[in-house]
Design a protein around this motif. Sequence first.
Motif, PDB file in Angstrom:
ATOM      1  N   GLY A  70       0.841  -1.184   0.000  1.00  0.00           N
ATOM      2  CA  GLY A  70       0.000   0.000   0.000  1.00  0.00           C
ATOM      3  C   GLY A  70       0.877   1.234   0.000  1.00  0.00           C
ATOM      4  O   GLY A  70       1.869   1.304  -0.734  1.00  0.00           O
ATOM      5  N   PRO A  71       0.558   2.239   0.832  1.00  0.00           N
ATOM      6  CA  PRO A  71       1.431   3.417   0.925  1.00  0.00           C
ATOM      7  C   PRO A  71       2.851   3.052   1.323  1.00  0.00           C
ATOM      8  O   PRO A  71       3.800   3.727   0.948  1.00  0.00           O
ATOM      9  CB  PRO A  71       0.748   4.263   2.011  1.00  0.00           C
ATOM     10  CG  PRO A  71      -0.680   3.814   2.023  1.00  0.00           C
ATOM     11  CD  PRO A  71      -0.652   2.362   1.675  1.00  0.00           C
ATOM     12  N   ASN A  72       2.979   1.978   2.119  1.00  0.00           N
ATOM     13  CA  ASN A  72       4.269   1.374   2.427  1.00  0.00           C
ATOM     14  C   ASN A  72       4.220  -0.086   2.006  1.00  0.00           C
ATOM     15  O   ASN A  72       3.138  -0.697   1.996  1.00  0.00           O
ATOM     16  CB  ASN A  72       4.576   1.453   3.926  1.00  0.00           C
ATOM     17  CG  ASN A  72       4.572   2.871   4.433  1.00  0.00           C
ATOM     18  OD1 ASN A  72       5.326   3.710   3.951  1.00  0.00           O
ATOM     19  ND2 ASN A  72       3.705   3.158   5.383  1.00  0.00           N
ATOM     20  N   LEU A  73       5.351  -0.641   1.660  1.00  0.00           N
ATOM     21  CA  LEU A  73       5.451  -2.067   1.372  1.00  0.00           C
ATOM     22  C   LEU A  73       5.964  -2.732   2.638  1.00  0.00           C
ATOM     23  O   LEU A  73       7.069  -2.422   3.107  1.00  0.00           O
ATOM     24  CB  LEU A  73       6.400  -2.307   0.195  1.00  0.00           C
ATOM     25  CG  LEU A  73       6.445  -3.717  -0.401  1.00  0.00           C
ATOM     26  CD1 LEU A  73       5.079  -4.138  -0.925  1.00  0.00           C
ATOM     27  CD2 LEU A  73       7.486  -3.785  -1.519  1.00  0.00           C
ATOM     28  N   SER A  99       8.085   3.740   1.031  1.00  0.00           N
ATOM     29  CA  SER A  99       9.131   3.057   1.791  1.00  0.00           C
ATOM     30  C   SER A  99       8.828   1.575   1.889  1.00  0.00           C
ATOM     31  O   SER A  99       7.694   1.132   1.664  1.00  0.00           O
ATOM     32  CB  SER A  99       9.250   3.643   3.208  1.00  0.00           C
ATOM     33  OG  SER A  99       8.111   3.303   3.989  1.00  0.00           O
ATOM     34  N   LEU A 100       9.863   0.819   2.207  1.00  0.00           N
ATOM     35  CA  LEU A 100       9.723  -0.552   2.715  1.00  0.00           C
ATOM     36  C   LEU A 100       9.957  -0.463   4.207  1.00  0.00           C
ATOM     37  O   LEU A 100      10.916   0.159   4.661  1.00  0.00           O
ATOM     38  CB  LEU A 100      10.775  -1.486   2.106  1.00  0.00           C
ATOM     39  CG  LEU A 100      10.482  -2.186   0.781  1.00  0.00           C
ATOM     40  CD1 LEU A 100      10.413  -1.170  -0.339  1.00  0.00           C
ATOM     41  CD2 LEU A 100      11.562  -3.221   0.499  1.00  0.00           C
ATOM     42  N   GLN A 106      12.950  -9.540   6.757  1.00  0.00           N
ATOM     43  CA  GLN A 106      12.130  -9.537   5.548  1.00  0.00           C
ATOM     44  C   GLN A 106      12.343  -8.277   4.713  1.00  0.00           C
ATOM     45  O   GLN A 106      12.439  -8.343   3.478  1.00  0.00           O
ATOM     46  CB  GLN A 106      10.646  -9.680   5.934  1.00  0.00           C
ATOM     47  CG  GLN A 106      10.207 -11.102   6.216  1.00  0.00           C
ATOM     48  CD  GLN A 106      10.820 -11.648   7.495  1.00  0.00           C
ATOM     49  OE1 GLN A 106      10.890 -10.948   8.503  1.00  0.00           O
ATOM     50  NE2 GLN A 106      11.270 -12.904   7.467  1.00  0.00           N
ATOM     51  N   VAL A 107      12.439  -7.134   5.363  1.00  0.00           N
ATOM     52  CA  VAL A 107      12.634  -5.886   4.616  1.00  0.00           C
ATOM     53  C   VAL A 107      13.958  -5.902   3.859  1.00  0.00           C
ATOM     54  O   VAL A 107      14.008  -5.583   2.661  1.00  0.00           O
ATOM     55  CB  VAL A 107      12.573  -4.673   5.571  1.00  0.00           C
ATOM     56  CG1 VAL A 107      13.103  -3.411   4.889  1.00  0.00           C
ATOM     57  CG2 VAL A 107      11.139  -4.445   6.035  1.00  0.00           C
ATOM     58  N   LEU A 108      15.021  -6.278   4.529  1.00  0.00           N
ATOM     59  CA  LEU A 108      16.335  -6.255   3.874  1.00  0.00           C
ATOM     60  C   LEU A 108      16.444  -7.336   2.803  1.00  0.00           C
ATOM     61  O   LEU A 108      17.071  -7.126   1.754  1.00  0.00           O
ATOM     62  CB  LEU A 108      17.433  -6.407   4.913  1.00  0.00           C
ATOM     63  CG  LEU A 108      17.482  -5.276   5.965  1.00  0.00           C
ATOM     64  CD1 LEU A 108      18.552  -5.559   7.006  1.00  0.00           C
ATOM     65  CD2 LEU A 108      17.705  -3.923   5.307  1.00  0.00           C
ATOM     66  N   GLY A 109      15.806  -8.476   3.042  1.00  0.00           N
ATOM     67  CA  GLY A 109      15.795  -9.518   2.019  1.00  0.00           C
ATOM     68  C   GLY A 109      15.003  -9.095   0.797  1.00  0.00           C
ATOM     69  O   GLY A 109      15.417  -9.345  -0.352  1.00  0.00           O
ATOM     70  N   GLN A 278      13.329  -6.413  15.715  1.00  0.00           N
ATOM     71  CA  GLN A 278      14.156  -5.484  14.950  1.00  0.00           C
ATOM     72  C   GLN A 278      13.452  -5.139  13.662  1.00  0.00           C
ATOM     73  O   GLN A 278      13.036  -6.017  12.901  1.00  0.00           O
ATOM     74  CB  GLN A 278      15.523  -6.083  14.640  1.00  0.00           C
ATOM     75  CG  GLN A 278      16.456  -5.129  13.889  1.00  0.00           C
ATOM     76  CD  GLN A 278      17.774  -5.796  13.498  1.00  0.00           C
ATOM     77  OE1 GLN A 278      18.010  -6.955  13.828  1.00  0.00           O
ATOM     78  NE2 GLN A 278      18.626  -5.077  12.791  1.00  0.00           N
ATOM     79  N   TYR A 279      13.277  -3.865  13.424  1.00  0.00           N
ATOM     80  CA  TYR A 279      12.704  -3.358  12.191  1.00  0.00           C
ATOM     81  C   TYR A 279      13.813  -2.844  11.277  1.00  0.00           C
ATOM     82  O   TYR A 279      14.965  -2.651  11.701  1.00  0.00           O
ATOM     83  CB  TYR A 279      11.749  -2.214  12.503  1.00  0.00           C
ATOM     84  CG  TYR A 279      10.273  -2.549  12.491  1.00  0.00           C
ATOM     85  CD1 TYR A 279       9.804  -3.818  12.787  1.00  0.00           C
ATOM     86  CD2 TYR A 279       9.326  -1.564  12.194  1.00  0.00           C
ATOM     87  CE1 TYR A 279       8.458  -4.108  12.790  1.00  0.00           C
ATOM     88  CE2 TYR A 279       7.976  -1.844  12.181  1.00  0.00           C
ATOM     89  CZ  TYR A 279       7.546  -3.112  12.462  1.00  0.00           C
ATOM     90  OH  TYR A 279       6.205  -3.392  12.453  1.00  0.00           O
ATOM     91  N   ALA A 280      13.465  -2.604  10.031  1.00  0.00           N
ATOM     92  CA  ALA A 280      14.317  -1.894   9.089  1.00  0.00           C
ATOM     93  C   ALA A 280      13.414  -1.073   8.190  1.00  0.00           C
ATOM     94  O   ALA A 280      12.240  -1.418   7.982  1.00  0.00           O
ATOM     95  CB  ALA A 280      15.154  -2.866   8.255  1.00  0.00           C
ATOM     96  N   THR A 281      13.951   0.007   7.650  1.00  0.00           N
ATOM     97  CA  THR A 281      13.203   0.869   6.754  1.00  0.00           C
ATOM     98  C   THR A 281      14.064   1.246   5.573  1.00  0.00           C
ATOM     99  O   THR A 281      15.242   1.604   5.737  1.00  0.00           O
ATOM    100  CB  THR A 281      12.737   2.164   7.470  1.00  0.00           C
ATOM    101  OG1 THR A 281      11.942   1.829   8.605  1.00  0.00           O
ATOM    102  CG2 THR A 281      11.921   3.037   6.533  1.00  0.00           C
ATOM    103  N   VAL A 282      13.500   1.173   4.383  1.00  0.00           N
ATOM    104  CA  VAL A 282      14.138   1.649   3.162  1.00  0.00           C
ATOM    105  C   VAL A 282      13.312   2.820   2.671  1.00  0.00           C
ATOM    106  O   VAL A 282      12.126   2.670   2.362  1.00  0.00           O
ATOM    107  CB  VAL A 282      14.204   0.555   2.082  1.00  0.00           C
ATOM    108  CG1 VAL A 282      14.846   1.100   0.802  1.00  0.00           C
ATOM    109  CG2 VAL A 282      14.965  -0.667   2.595  1.00  0.00           C
TER     110      VAL A 282
END
Length: 284
Positions: A70-73, A99-100, A106-109, A278-282
């Motif tokens: 959606g607005p974010n993946l 953003s991701l 999962q985000v980094l992969g 742990q989260y990540a954001t792109v």
Amino acid sequence: MLRLAGARLLDERDLSEVLAVLAADPVASCMVAARVEVAGLDPWRLGGEVWAYDHRSLRGGRVDALCFAGPNLIPLRGNATALRGFADRARRRGRMCSSLVGPAEQVLGLWDELAPDWGPAREVRADQPLMALGGSPSIPLDPLVRPVRPDELDRYLPAAIAMFIEEVGVDPCAEDGGVSYRARVAELIAGGRAFARFEGGDVVFKAEIGAMSARVGQIQGVWVRPDRRGRGIGAAGTAAVAERLVRGLGRTASLYVNSYNDVAKAAYRKIGFSQVGQYATVLF
């Protein structure tokens, strides 16, 4: 049944299984659960799509991989094969997100798969501790922090814009003169999910409950006016918002923070938050 490179578009027939997946990790899933619990899986009502990846020929089995587009993946679950399937569907759909974000693995992969087509990213924040608080804060609450009233939008909005620029690195008013961002902030205020401490009519602390599911509320946009930093205002204010979530609304309070922000991490731990993931954001 709709399929594309192994990624399956879910619909209302899959709702019970999706809710079960979201309930298995309610803190990490809060952003998606907040939407699905209200809107179901209809893309128009949801404002996005929910994808699964599996090898089933029929519905009714377990969903092993899940992604919201959606607005974010937001990829919530999935191994390397599933992430390749999600990436293929995302490429074919075209980038429609800003953003991701989500669980770091999962985000980094997923970004590894998408980067050759969608890169370069504006910024990759690979390590963002996901924190939660299930009981009352360990420090005194700021008694002056309260919900923002709708008639205070114009006084609150400059602080919200300043926070966004400082945290995200872009001006939220750049594309449409701030119409969309103003509407989003007004929506949070109308829902009783924007909080501030006012002094002399100006905001010196602010925070919002950005997403709220049946079990978890995610605090976002924590900001202290620069000339008032270092005095404990941010910790006491965040504690007040967390208390509203835990005691007032019966939710677990959650948030995520950049790993390099040692001051914020120390403040959240002092309040009583502990890391649960742990989260990540792109950022694009």
